[in-house]
Design an enzyme around this catalytic site. Structure first.
Site, short mmCIF file in Angstrom:
data_model
loop_
_atom_site.label_atom_id
_atom_site.label_comp_id
_atom_site.label_asym_id
_atom_site.label_seq_id
_atom_site.Cartn_x
_atom_site.Cartn_y
_atom_site.Cartn_z
N SER A 182 0.80 -1.23 0.00
CA SER A 182 0.00 0.00 0.00
C SER A 182 0.83 1.27 0.00
O SER A 182 0.37 2.30 -0.51
CB SER A 182 -0.94 0.00 1.21
OG SER A 182 -0.20 -0.09 2.42
N HIS A 210 -5.27 -4.06 -1.70
CA HIS A 210 -4.99 -3.06 -2.73
C HIS A 210 -4.82 -3.70 -4.11
O HIS A 210 -4.41 -3.02 -5.06
CB HIS A 210 -3.74 -2.27 -2.37
CG HIS A 210 -3.91 -1.39 -1.17
ND1 HIS A 210 -4.32 -0.09 -1.25
CD2 HIS A 210 -3.76 -1.66 0.15
CE1 HIS A 210 -4.40 0.43 -0.03
NE2 HIS A 210 -4.06 -0.51 0.84
N LYS A 241 -12.15 -0.35 -0.33
CA LYS A 241 -11.37 0.26 -1.41
C LYS A 241 -12.14 0.13 -2.73
O LYS A 241 -13.08 0.87 -2.97
CB LYS A 241 -9.99 -0.35 -1.43
CG LYS A 241 -9.25 -0.07 -0.11
CD LYS A 241 -7.94 -0.74 0.02
CE LYS A 241 -7.20 -0.32 1.27
NZ LYS A 241 -7.90 -0.60 2.54
#
Length: 395
Positions: A182, A210, A241
Site C-alpha cells: 500500500s 490493494h 477500497k
C-alpha cells in the site's frame, strides 16, 4: 505510574500540531469523489483508496438504499446467530466465483479479516512467515494466533528461502504477503513465493486489499495477475477500497473456509456487516464484472500522472499500480509539503517511518478511475511547483 499518566507525556502528535503540520483527521464535507470539499475548500482527491470511484456510482448507492428499506439498518447479531442475511451468502458466493475459489467468508472489516483468518489458521506449532512491509492487520493477526511469526526482507526471496529452510519440513507454515504493497505500490514476487512454498511444503496467503479491483484480468487481483490462482491457497480482500463499502473477506477451498467459519473468534463474536454495506459491496462487484474497462482506465490515469510528474522532475517511486508515491525524504519536509499541497487544493497522504526507511519519506498519491486528465494536470502543476520551490525536483 497512574494508568492515564502516559496520556500527558510529550507526543509526536502534539509536536506536529504545535508546528502546524499535523496531517491527520481532516474533515470531509462531501462524497468520496475525484474532487471533494474538505474543511470548506475544494481539494483534488489524490489520497483515497476508492480506486474505481464506485462510492458515488448510482447503481451502487441505490443498492445500499434499497437494502436499508428491505432489511433495516443493522443485523443486530453475529453470523452464527441471527445475523446471516441472504445478502451475505450471495455476496460470499459471488466473491468466490469472481476470485476463482471454491468458497469465501465475509468479515466485518478488512482489518478483522486478517485477525480472524490468521488466528484461526496459524496454530500453536505453526509459523507465519511475513514480508516486513505487510499491513499492520497481518502482524496483529499473527499476534492473536498461538503460532510463531518470522519476517523476511521486503520482496527478498533469498531471505524468504533462508527463513523457510530453518523450519522443519513437516511443520505448518504459512507465507503471508501483501499482493500490492500500500505504501510503495509495488507488487509481491508471487511466482517466486509459490515456488518456494511448494519446495518447502508451505501454504500461501495473499492480502489483496490493494489488488482486488486494481490488477489482474478484470481486477481479479494479484493471483490472477500472475495466473497463479490455483497455487495460492488463500486470498484476503477488503470492501473499503475498490468495492466502495465496509467489510472484508477471505477466499479459499471449501474445507479451509469452513474451518475458519467455525474457528475464528473475530467472526463468531462480531456482528455481521450491515445490509447496506453488504448490498453496496455486491453491487460494486457486479459493476466491476460488467465493466472491466474501469480497471483499464485506472491504469491509464496512473501512467498519465507518472509521465507528468517525471516530466516536471518530481522524484517518483516507480510501480505498475495506481499508487504513485514521490520522494520528500525527511519527516518534517514531508509534512510541510503535505500541508502546503493541502492548502493549495491537493490532498495526498504522507508515508513516514516505520512505513518507510528513515530519510526516504514519501507523499503517496492513489488514483481513482473517475479522475480526469485535466484534474491530474492541475494537481501535477501544484505538486511540481511546491517541490521545485524546495529544491526537490530533478533538473
Amino acid at each position: 505510574m497512574p494508568l492515564f499518566k502516559k496520556c500527558d507525556a510529550p507526543s509526536l502528535a502534539n509536536e506536529l500540531r504545535e508546528k502546524g503540520v499535523y496531517p491527520y483527521h481532516h474533515e470531509l464535507e462531501s462524497r468520496q469523489d475525484a474532487e471533494v470539499i474538505m474543511e470548506g475548500k475544494r481539494r483534488i482527491m489524490l489520497g483515497s483508496n476508492n480506486y474505481l470511484g464506485l462510492t458515488v456510482d448510482p447503481e451502487v448507492t441505490e443498492a445500499g438504499i434499497q437494502a436499508i428499506r428491505q432489511y433495516g439498518t443493522g443485523c443486530s447479531g453475529s453470523r452464527f446467530l441471527n445475523g446471516t442475511l441472504k445478502l451475505h451468502t450471495e455476496l460470499e458466493k459471488t466473491l468466490a466465483a469472481f476470485t476463482g475459489y471454491e468458497s469465501a467468508i465475509v468479515f466485518s472489516t478488512g482489518f478483522q479479516s486478517n485477525l480472524g483468518l490468521l488466528a484461526a489458521i496459524v496454530g500453536r506449532n505453526d509459523t507465519a512467515i511475513c514480508d516486513r512491509e505487510n499491513h499492520a492487520s497481518i502482524y496483529d493477526g499473527c499476534k492473536l494466533s498461538f503460532g510463531r511469526m518470522t519476517r523476511y526482507h521486503h520482496n527478498d526471496m533469498g531471505d524468504l528461502e533462508a527463513k523457510l529452510a530453518c523450519l522443519p519440513l513437516d511443520s505448518g507454515k504459512l507465507i503471508v504477503t501483501d499482493g500490492v504493497f500500500s505504501m510503495s505500490g509495488d507488487v509481491c514476487r508471487l511466482p517466486d513465493i509459490v515456488e518456494l512454498a511448494e519446495k518447502y511444503q508451505a501454504r500461501v496467503l495473499v492480502d489483496d486489499a490493494h489488488g482486488l479491483g486494481v490488477i489482474g484480468p478484470g481486477g481479479r487481483g494479484t493471483a490472477a495477475y500472475f495466473g497463479l490462482t490455483d497455487r495460492v491457497d488463500l486470498t484476503m480482500g477488503t470492501f473499503s477500497k475498490s468495492l466502495a463499502s465496509l467489510g472484508g473477506f477471505c477466499a479459499g477451498s471449501e474445507r479451509v473456509v469452513d474451518f475458519i467459519r467455525h474457528s475464528s473468534r473475530p467472526y463468531i463474536f462480531s456482528a455481521s456487516i450491515t445490509p447496506a454495506s453488504c448490498a453496496t459491496a455486491l453491487a460494486a462487484l457486479r459493476v466491476i464484472e460488467r465493466e472491466p474497462e474501469r480497471v483499464e482506465r485506472l491504469h491509464s490515469l496512473a501512467a498519465y500522472l507518472r509521465k507528468g510528474l517525471r516530466k516536471r522532475g518530481v522524484p517518483i517511486l516507480e510501480a505498475a499500480t495506481p499508487i504513485v508515491p514521490f520522494y520528500t525524504y525527511e519527516v518534517y519536509d514531508t509534512l510541510d509539503i503535505a500541508r502546503e499541497l493541502y492548502d493549495r487544493g491537493v490532498y495526498v497522504n504522507p508515508v513516514l517511518p516505520p512505513a518507510c526507511v528513515p530519510g526516504e519519506c514519501l507523499l503517496r498519491c492513489s488514483l481513482m478511475a473517475t479522475l480526469t486528465e485535466a484534474l491530474l494536470d492541475e494537481a501535477t502543476e501544484i505538486i511540481a511547483s511546491v517541490m521545485d520551490a524546495r529544491g526537490l525536483t530533478r533538473k
